[in-house]
Design an enzyme around this catalytic site. Sequence first.
Site, PDB file in Angstrom:
ATOM      1  CG  HIS A 162      -2.048  -1.180   1.236  1.00 46.24           C
ATOM      2  ND1 HIS A 162      -2.003  -1.889   2.626  1.00 46.24           N
ATOM      3  CD2 HIS A 162      -2.718  -1.434   0.360  1.00 46.24           C
ATOM      4  CE1 HIS A 162      -2.974  -2.766   2.113  1.00 46.24           C
ATOM      5  NE2 HIS A 162      -3.525  -2.514   1.188  1.00 46.24           N
ATOM      6  CE  LYS A 186     -13.918  -7.424   3.392  1.00 46.74           C
ATOM      7  NZ  LYS A 186     -12.359  -7.071   2.544  1.00 46.74           N
ATOM      8  NE  ARG A 240      -2.190  -8.064  -4.307  1.00 49.47           N
ATOM      9  CZ  ARG A 240      -2.926  -8.355  -3.385  1.00 49.47           C
ATOM     10  NH1 ARG A 240      -2.295  -8.526  -2.322  1.00 49.47           N
ATOM     11  NH2 ARG A 240      -4.146  -8.621  -3.826  1.00 49.47           N
ATOM     12  CB  SER A 281      -4.247  -6.871   4.249  1.00 46.46           C
ATOM     13  OG  SER A 281      -3.811  -5.555   3.951  1.00 46.46           O
TER      14      SER A 281
HETATM   15  O1  PNS Z   1      -8.655  -3.101   0.067  1.00 48.74           O
HETATM   16  P1  PNS Z   1      -9.882  -3.655  -0.519  1.00 48.74           P
HETATM   17  O2  PNS Z   1     -10.704  -4.152   0.459  1.00 48.74           O
HETATM   18  O3  PNS Z   1      -9.486  -4.492  -1.774  1.00 48.74           O
HETATM   19  O4  PNS Z   1     -10.744  -2.261  -0.933  1.00 48.74           O
HETATM   20  C1  PNS Z   1     -11.875  -2.595  -1.760  1.00 48.74           C
HETATM   21  C2  PNS Z   1     -12.702  -1.165  -2.005  1.00 48.74           C
HETATM   22  C3  PNS Z   1     -12.843  -0.445  -0.888  1.00 48.74           C
HETATM   23  C4  PNS Z   1     -12.247  -0.429  -2.964  1.00 48.74           C
HETATM   24  C5  PNS Z   1     -14.200  -1.522  -2.664  1.00 48.74           C
HETATM   25  O5  PNS Z   1     -14.644  -2.672  -1.695  1.00 48.74           O
HETATM   26  C6  PNS Z   1     -15.083  -0.282  -2.575  1.00 48.74           C
HETATM   27  O6  PNS Z   1     -14.733   0.521  -3.060  1.00 48.74           O
HETATM   28  N1  PNS Z   1     -16.245  -0.433  -1.587  1.00 48.74           N
HETATM   29  C7  PNS Z   1     -17.125   0.484  -1.442  1.00 48.74           C
HETATM   30  C8  PNS Z   1     -18.473  -0.246  -1.972  1.00 48.74           C
HETATM   31  C9  PNS Z   1     -18.487   0.420  -3.406  1.00 48.74           C
HETATM   32  O7  PNS Z   1     -18.517   1.298  -4.002  1.00 48.74           O
HETATM   33  N2  PNS Z   1     -18.325  -0.713  -4.133  1.00 48.74           N
HETATM   34  C10 PNS Z   1     -18.103  -0.598  -5.683  1.00 48.74           C
HETATM   35  C11 PNS Z   1     -19.292  -1.265  -6.455  1.00 48.74           C
HETATM   36  S1  PNS Z   1     -19.248  -2.936  -6.742  1.00 48.74           S
END
Ligand code: PNS
Length: 163
Positions: A17, A41, A90, A129
């Site tokens: 990150h 979560k 990645r 993570s």
């Molecule tokens: O670090 P992560 O858990 O891979 O991040 C995922 C994240 C936060 C980028 C994604 O889950 C997100 O933007 N969630 C907010 C809800 C949303 O807008 N979802 C997208 C439509 S499917």
Amino acid sequence: MKSAIYPGSFDPLTFGHMDIIRRSADIFDELIVSVLNNKEKTPLFSVEERVKILKEATRDLPNVKVESFSGLLIEYAKSKNIHVAIRGLRAITDFEYELQIAQTNHKLSGGRLDTMFLTTSLEYAYLSSSSVKEIASFNGDISQCVPDFVIPLIYEKFGIRRE
Ligand code: PNS
């Protein structure tokens, strides 16, 4: 001024990150790193703890702000009038999931939110993570995975004291 949001769970923050944060902060005038408050979560660190860790880790980067958000990323981005989301890739295994989210966000935002992908530097490509959490839970060495000051905070969550 060109701004971008780097959204994520950051549970916990890793060198992967940090690599994406530093490189995007070089590209944009302002980078908002934003922790998703995901009620579904059960995270290792609370949102407040993650925000605090990110603030500490980015204190030498003056154009980086740290926040949290709930709900849809497109609504959060709209409220800030920001049109770019940053995500790190990645490996090809990340691609399918990220592509779907990026396309959904683009469509749902009426073309107002684009996702820019940075490929994670090779030295951090293996990091995630979840693997950091698993290694730490078995008292393994996470010193190559997360910033120094985060190491004891992670072990503490697993009730582990290391000499
Ligand atoms: O670090 P992560 O858990 O891979 O991040 C995922 C994240 C936060 C980028 C994604 O889950 C997100 O933007 N969630 C907010 C809800 C949303 O807008 N979802 C997208 C439509 S499917």
